[in-house]
Design a protein around this motif. Structure first.
Motif, PDB file in Angstrom:
ATOM      1  N   VAL A 111     -24.879   8.162 -59.308  1.00  0.00           N
ATOM      2  CA  VAL A 111     -25.205   7.985 -58.718  1.00  0.00           C
ATOM      3  C   VAL A 111     -23.144   6.939 -58.065  1.00  0.00           C
ATOM      4  CG1 VAL A 111     -25.643   6.139 -57.145  1.00  0.00           C
ATOM      5  CG2 VAL A 111     -27.420   7.781 -57.523  1.00  0.00           C
ATOM      6  N   ALA A 172     -16.928  12.112 -49.772  1.00  0.00           N
ATOM      7  CA  ALA A 172     -18.092  11.996 -50.511  1.00  0.00           C
ATOM      8  C   ALA A 172     -18.182  10.001 -50.485  1.00  0.00           C
ATOM      9  CB  ALA A 172     -17.406  12.081 -51.912  1.00  0.00           C
ATOM     10  N   LYS A 173     -19.437   9.854 -50.577  1.00  0.00           N
ATOM     11  CA  LYS A 173     -19.495   8.174 -50.106  1.00  0.00           C
ATOM     12  C   LYS A 173     -20.174   7.537 -50.799  1.00  0.00           C
ATOM     13  CE  LYS A 173     -20.431   9.537 -45.143  1.00  0.00           C
ATOM     14  NZ  LYS A 173     -20.927   9.543 -44.192  1.00  0.00           N
ATOM     15  N   GLU A 176     -23.891   7.550 -52.717  1.00  0.00           N
ATOM     16  CA  GLU A 176     -23.925   8.638 -52.990  1.00  0.00           C
ATOM     17  C   GLU A 176     -24.548   9.445 -54.306  1.00  0.00           C
ATOM     18  OE1 GLU A 176     -23.521  11.507 -48.872  1.00  0.00           O
ATOM     19  OE2 GLU A 176     -21.580  11.532 -50.159  1.00  0.00           O
ATOM     20  N   ALA A 204     -22.412  16.176 -52.977  1.00  0.00           N
ATOM     21  CA  ALA A 204     -23.081  14.602 -52.701  1.00  0.00           C
ATOM     22  C   ALA A 204     -24.722  15.381 -52.918  1.00  0.00           C
ATOM     23  CB  ALA A 204     -22.847  14.323 -51.462  1.00  0.00           C
ATOM     24  N   ASP A 205     -25.362  14.395 -53.351  1.00  0.00           N
ATOM     25  CA  ASP A 205     -26.757  14.367 -53.183  1.00  0.00           C
ATOM     26  C   ASP A 205     -27.577  16.215 -53.627  1.00  0.00           C
ATOM     27  OD1 ASP A 205     -27.045  11.502 -52.663  1.00  0.00           O
ATOM     28  OD2 ASP A 205     -27.131  12.318 -50.564  1.00  0.00           O
ATOM     29  N   ARG A 208     -24.936  18.821 -50.875  1.00  0.00           N
ATOM     30  CA  ARG A 208     -22.841  18.864 -49.735  1.00  0.00           C
ATOM     31  C   ARG A 208     -22.420  18.697 -50.077  1.00  0.00           C
ATOM     32  NH1 ARG A 208     -20.497  14.674 -47.390  1.00  0.00           N
ATOM     33  NH2 ARG A 208     -22.202  13.269 -48.117  1.00  0.00           N
TER      34      ARG A 208
END
Length: 227
Positions: A111, A172-173, A176, A204-205, A208
């Motif tokens: 994360v 990408a955040k 995440e 991501a996660d 995605r």
């Protein structure tokens, strides 16, 4: 990867967050930028939708790159085509056998917290506000994860990251869990050095696709080769 992070400055300044969602960038590293030295980054518009990028330090050309913003968004690879894995407990030495073509190199999801993201932006002297305003991960951080896919799976002597080609598919955040599924695509000798090429899919996660990275490194320098 921090030199790559510097090289992305002109592209993000030119195209903004859109570049981080569907842009593409190739970067090759010729000389090191030494810790504590100044780096000068320049971007020259070419071909209407591209930038030729250079990174210099002390008057020496250290890296070259080309960034593009395609008119249409590229289709992302299917994550199921990439094998999910985590690094072994006991890493083998980096050799032609442990980095053979087809070898899977992965990392566990990690994360990206706001504190880590903010510190990274400060470390790479990022001036664009799109990262903090939209809560986006920096491309340099994504390449760090690709480096982890190599160094967390094999024991490396001194080694050199020599180039990357990245295609973005989505933002990408911060917050995440980011992971990498990677496969060795080539292992070869050039001028006495041993190179490894990797095809890395950043997720991501774990679902995605964020980016696909073609990553190249020298994992054995010629003067360290065992005769």
């Amino acid at each position: 990867v921090e030199v790559f992070a510097y090289a992305t400055h002109p592209a993000v300044a030119h195209w903004g967050a859109e570049f981080l969602e569907r842009g593409r960038m190739q970067c090759r590293f010729a000389k090191p930028v030494y810790d504590g030295r100044m780096a000068e980054i320049a971007g020259q518009a070419v071909d209407g939708n591209a930038l030729e990028i250079t990174v210099e330090s002390g008057g020496v050309l250290c890296a070259t790159g080309r960034a593009e913003l395609p008119k249409t968004k590229s289709a992302a690879p299917n994550p199921n085509d990439y094998v999910s894995s985590v690094p072994p407990t006991d890493r083998p030495p980096a050799t032609e056998e442990s980095l053979a073509v087809g070898t899977v190199l992965g990392i566990a999801p990690d994360v990206l917290t706001k504190d880590i993201a903010d510190q990274y932006l400060a470390d790479v002297r990022e001036k664009s506000h799109v990262y903090s305003e939209l809560g986006l991960a920096h491309p340099g951080w994504l390449l760090r994860l690709c480096n982890l896919a190599l160094k967390d799976n094999v024991l490396l002597p001194p080694w050199i990251h020599v180039g990357s080609d990245i295609q973005f598919f989505s933002h990408a955040k911060v917050g995440e869990a980011l992971s990498v599924r990677s496969t060795v695509t080539d292992n070869y000798e050039r001028k006495g050095h041993r190179f490894v090429d990797m095809d890395c899919l950043v997720l991501a996660d774990d679902t995605r696709p964020v980016a696909q990275v073609k990553h190249t490194a020298i994992y054995q320098l010629r003067h360290m080769a065992v005769s």
